[in-house]
Design a protein around this motif. Structure first.
Motif, PDB file in Angstrom:
ATOM      1  N   SER A  48      20.485 -13.751   4.589  1.00 32.82           N
ATOM      2  CA  SER A  48      20.173 -12.696   4.002  1.00 32.82           C
ATOM      3  C   SER A  48      19.529 -12.491   2.679  1.00 32.82           C
ATOM      4  O   SER A  48      19.639 -13.248   1.752  1.00 32.82           O
ATOM      5  N   HIS A  49      18.599 -11.779   2.545  1.00 39.60           N
ATOM      6  CA  HIS A  49      17.661 -11.814   1.112  1.00 39.60           C
ATOM      7  C   HIS A  49      17.462 -10.299   1.139  1.00 39.60           C
ATOM      8  O   HIS A  49      17.380  -9.435   1.731  1.00 39.60           O
ATOM      9  N   LEU A  50      17.250 -10.070  -0.336  1.00 35.76           N
ATOM     10  CA  LEU A  50      16.961  -8.843  -0.871  1.00 35.76           C
ATOM     11  C   LEU A  50      15.354  -8.614  -0.774  1.00 35.76           C
ATOM     12  O   LEU A  50      14.619  -9.343  -0.938  1.00 35.76           O
ATOM     13  N   MET A  51      15.152  -7.352  -0.431  1.00 34.00           N
ATOM     14  CA  MET A  51      13.646  -7.177  -0.428  1.00 34.00           C
ATOM     15  C   MET A  51      12.922  -6.692  -1.894  1.00 34.00           C
ATOM     16  O   MET A  51      13.688  -6.492  -2.697  1.00 34.00           O
ATOM     17  N   ASP A  52      11.775  -7.156  -1.955  1.00 31.41           N
ATOM     18  CA  ASP A  52      11.152  -7.396  -3.234  1.00 31.41           C
ATOM     19  C   ASP A  52      10.244  -5.961  -3.112  1.00 31.41           C
ATOM     20  O   ASP A  52       9.622  -5.813  -2.048  1.00 31.41           O
ATOM     21  N   GLY A  53      10.244  -5.209  -4.359  1.00 31.47           N
ATOM     22  CA  GLY A  53       9.456  -4.074  -4.508  1.00 31.47           C
ATOM     23  C   GLY A  53      10.050  -3.064  -3.470  1.00 31.47           C
ATOM     24  O   GLY A  53      11.081  -2.873  -3.104  1.00 31.47           O
ATOM     25  N   SER A  54       8.901  -1.824  -3.245  1.00 30.69           N
ATOM     26  CA  SER A  54       9.392  -0.659  -2.436  1.00 30.69           C
ATOM     27  C   SER A  54       9.780  -1.026  -1.159  1.00 30.69           C
ATOM     28  O   SER A  54       9.119  -1.964  -0.382  1.00 30.69           O
TER      29      SER A  54
END
Length: 183
Positions: free
Chosen positions: A93-99
């Motif tokens: 699991s990873h956080l999205m970068d940007g919009s």
């Protein structure tokens, strides 16, 4: 270009939240086969913060012989959130970068299978109205749920869709897949 797909359990009165409260007696073999095909096509999953918290608390401890647990735990997952900070604990699991829109547009350009939005009602809506959702499958169960969150809201813009596929299962579920109408 990779496709972004979403599938939601759906009641006749439009409820898409908490399907565990109303869809259990109409889940049938054909629906299971459709879910298996969906998992086989997808190698990336998009989740919102709420779905991530709910699922990360359940699926890592679910029986590994459960078909969905075997899919969702190892698959690459990207989480859209303005409040979470990384790294995320749930496997892959990873956080999205940007919009959201920019991230998903970039993800569609990468090599790979389908990108599946799982749960995450807000993400489905945002991606549909941004023109980034290639298909939306509504698995309508023959039940009136009464209360719960609906996918669409009264102030949503008029959005034309095209019916891509539809079939009825043995327990009376209607599986309808829509795409945005090409202009």
């Amino acid at each position: 270009m990779r496709k972004v797909t979403a599938g939601l359990f759906h009641s006749v009165d439009g409820v898409v939240s908490e399907p565990n409260l109303w869809q259990f007696d109409s889940f049938d073999q054909e629906m299971g086969q459709g879910m298996t095909a969906f998992m086989e096509r997808s190698d990336t999953v998009l989740l919102g913060r709420v779905s991530y918290h709910e699922w990360a608390g359940y699926w890592p401890n679910a029986a590994q012989d459960d078909d969905f647990a075997g899919f969702i735990n190892p698959v690459e997952k990207f989480v859209a959130s303005r409040t979470l900070t990384g790294p995320l604990e749930w496997q892959n699991s990873h956080l999205m970068d940007g919009s959201l829109e920019d991230f998903v547009a970039g993800l569609k350009e990468r090599d790979g299978g389908e990108i599946a939005v799982c749960g995450s009602i807000s993400l489905v809506r945002q991606l549909l109205f941004a023109g980034l959702l290639d298909s939306l499958t509504l698995m309508t169960h023959p039940v009136v749920a009464g209360r719960g969150r609906r996918l669409f809201e009264s102030d949503d813009p008029i959005t034309r869709l095209s019916l891509q596929d539809q079939y009825r299962t043995s327990k009376g579920n209607v599986i309808s897949t829509y795409g945005l109408l090409a202009e």
